[in-house]
Design an enzyme around this catalytic site. Structure first.
Site, PDB file in Angstrom:
ATOM      1  N   ASP A  13     -18.943  28.813 -30.213  1.00 49.80           N
ATOM      2  CA  ASP A  13     -17.734  28.355 -31.183  1.00 49.80           C
ATOM      3  C   ASP A  13     -16.544  28.854 -30.660  1.00 49.80           C
ATOM      4  O   ASP A  13     -15.273  28.337 -30.761  1.00 49.80           O
ATOM      5  CB  ASP A  13     -18.230  28.647 -32.545  1.00 49.80           C
ATOM      6  CG  ASP A  13     -19.261  27.717 -32.917  1.00 49.80           C
ATOM      7  OD1 ASP A  13     -19.582  26.650 -32.260  1.00 49.80           O
ATOM      8  OD2 ASP A  13     -19.796  27.777 -33.897  1.00 49.80           O
ATOM      9  N   ARG A  92     -16.726  40.657 -43.599  1.00 53.25           N
ATOM     10  CA  ARG A  92     -15.546  39.613 -43.255  1.00 53.25           C
ATOM     11  C   ARG A  92     -14.300  40.308 -43.841  1.00 53.25           C
ATOM     12  O   ARG A  92     -13.269  40.074 -43.306  1.00 53.25           O
ATOM     13  CB  ARG A  92     -16.004  38.334 -44.058  1.00 53.25           C
ATOM     14  CG  ARG A  92     -17.177  37.639 -43.529  1.00 53.25           C
ATOM     15  CD  ARG A  92     -17.143  37.804 -42.062  1.00 53.25           C
ATOM     16  NE  ARG A  92     -18.178  37.090 -41.498  1.00 53.25           N
ATOM     17  CZ  ARG A  92     -18.961  37.390 -40.229  1.00 53.25           C
ATOM     18  NH1 ARG A  92     -18.700  38.444 -39.758  1.00 53.25           N
ATOM     19  NH2 ARG A  92     -19.647  36.416 -39.704  1.00 53.25           N
ATOM     20  N   ASP A 121     -18.822  32.333 -45.035  1.00 51.51           N
ATOM     21  CA  ASP A 121     -17.747  33.134 -44.154  1.00 51.51           C
ATOM     22  C   ASP A 121     -16.474  32.564 -44.232  1.00 51.51           C
ATOM     23  O   ASP A 121     -15.417  33.600 -44.363  1.00 51.51           O
ATOM     24  CB  ASP A 121     -18.452  33.533 -43.010  1.00 51.51           C
ATOM     25  CG  ASP A 121     -19.432  34.588 -42.924  1.00 51.51           C
ATOM     26  OD1 ASP A 121     -19.634  35.368 -43.912  1.00 51.51           O
ATOM     27  OD2 ASP A 121     -20.423  34.349 -42.184  1.00 51.51           O
ATOM     28  N   SER A 173     -28.900  31.611 -35.439  1.00 51.80           N
ATOM     29  CA  SER A 173     -27.629  32.315 -35.503  1.00 51.80           C
ATOM     30  C   SER A 173     -27.485  33.413 -36.028  1.00 51.80           C
ATOM     31  O   SER A 173     -28.369  33.816 -36.986  1.00 51.80           O
ATOM     32  CB  SER A 173     -26.746  31.284 -36.543  1.00 51.80           C
ATOM     33  OG  SER A 173     -25.864  31.936 -37.066  1.00 51.80           O
TER      34      SER A 173
END
Ligand code: ARG
Length: 389
Positions: A13, A92, A121, A173
């Protein structure tokens, strides 16, 4: 040319996002924070450059992550919905902080991330960036672009000569850092399917040869783990060591359906050996040194704290205020806990502290007893008074 700082992971991505942003006319600076995810940073840097990044920044944030994010969460006993020790959620805000600082240094007016529009996220990155630097523009390519599927992205990557390792790509993932691993997608999307052993990235399952129980002694100073088996350890080393030891015993696995902030329920599998051991040890030491009212109130605070972390509100005023409260409660959380590690679990088998509130003379049933049992009669009379008819 407008500059954008993209939070880069090295995966499909964000590699495609580099090219996509470059095609839109941006000069793309790929920013990667090392929070203990591992991987070949050299190869990742190369990939970003080939994809079209004008610059690649790789910053080692492991120490700061451990000290300023993981340890405060440990002191708070932060666990979301009873099982998730918040590894991803804690990383994050520090990455957002890194993005914002890089944007200032590079004089960029935008930051970007590779999160989808369905997860937590995106919220964590964007709310954190907004609080830290309200003027920055935030771009979320994955939420905007035209690719409808992974296959379409791979086709685009091939067309644009972006090097991606599709063959080695796992069906899951995976997000990893010092505090744990989060695993989703693939067969895990069916909550009835048991996670295959291959889904686990760190820990060894029951099929591994039975190991003899092992003990580790963890010493805490004001709520912070500072020694392992009597030897001082730096935060990052301590976390890495406990992850390694705990992983051998398959400690810290959890498999759960959780409530995402965006309203979706999702099935996630976690591995967090160091977190499981440390949280258990820390709670045990607190039980020895905190008075009852503080201990009980702290449980309420812990619940709220965990929500704030999960909801992307790390930099919020309430989270800051709770940190102050928690810090105050940790003054006497100084002592040592002996943890017994066995396949799939760990538990405290001993604890000691110079601030221990445990008094053997009060608890004992032997002749050493100093508790005046006659006083109990009057206490019960008065305690039960409101309920007497
Ligand atoms: N559900 C976790 C959270 O929202 C982890 C999200 C990322 N998971 C992943 N496997 N990439 O914090």
């Amino acid at each position: 040319m407008k500059k954008v700082i993209l939070a880069y992971s090295g995966g499909l991505d964000t590699s495609v996002a580099i090219k996509w942003l470059a095609d839109k006319g941006y000069s793309v600076i790929a920013y990667m924070a090392d929070v203990g995810q591992g991987g070949d940073f050299k190869a990742i840097k190369k990939r970003a450059e080939i994809a079209g990044a004008s610059k690649v920044i790789i910053e080692d944030l492991k120490e700061r992550f451990a000290e300023e994010f993981v340890f405060p969460a440990l002191m708070a006993n932060a666990v979301y919905e009873g099982r998730y020790t918040l590894a991803t959620a804690l990383s994050r805000p520090i990455i957002a902080n890194g993005l914002v600082e890089a944007a200032k240094k590079e004089k960029a007016e935008c930051v970007a991330h590779g999160c989808t529009g369905k997860g937590n996220d995106q919220v964590r990155f964007e709310v954190s960036c907004r609080i830290l630097e309200p003027g920055l523009k935030i771009i979320a390519p994955v939420r905007e672009w035209e690719f409808g599927s992974r296959e379409a992205e791979i086709r685009y990557a091939k067309e644009k000569n972006i090097p991606i390792d599709v063959t080695k790509k796992s069906p899951y993932s995976i997000d990893k850092n010092l505090w744990g691993v989060s695993i989703e997608c693939g067969v895990l999307e069916d909550p009835w399917v048991e996670p295959p052993e291959g889904a686990y990235q760190l820990t060894r399952g029951k099929s591994s040869p039975a190991k003899k129980p092992r003990y580790v002694e963890i010493h805490f100073d004001s709520g912070i783990p500072v020694e392992l088996n009597g030897a001082y350890m730096k935060p990052v080393d301590l976390l890495e060591e406990l992850n390694e030891i705990g992983a051998e015993y398959g400690i810290g696995r959890s498999d759960m359906v959780e409530n995402r902030l965006v309203g979706i329920k999702s099935r996630e599998v976690y591995e967090a050996p160091a977190a499981a051991i440390l949280l258990s040890a820390h709670k045990d030491l607190e039980a020895l040194v905190l008075d009852r009212e503080t201990a009980h109130f702290k449980e309420i605070v812990s619940l709220k704290y965990s929500e704030l972390v999960y909801y992307g509100l790390w930099y919020s005023p309430l989270k800051k205020a709770l940190d102050k409260f928690i810090k105050e409660t940790q003054k006497n959380v100084i002592g040592t806990v002996r943890m017994k590690l066995e396949q799939g679990r760990c538990a405290a088998t001993g604890r000691k502290s110079k601030f221990s509130l445990y008094q053997e003379a009060l608890a004992t049933y032997t002749e050493k007893d100093k508790f005046d049992q006659k006083l109990a009669k009057g206490f019960i009379e008065i305690w039960g008074m409101p309920y007497r008819r």
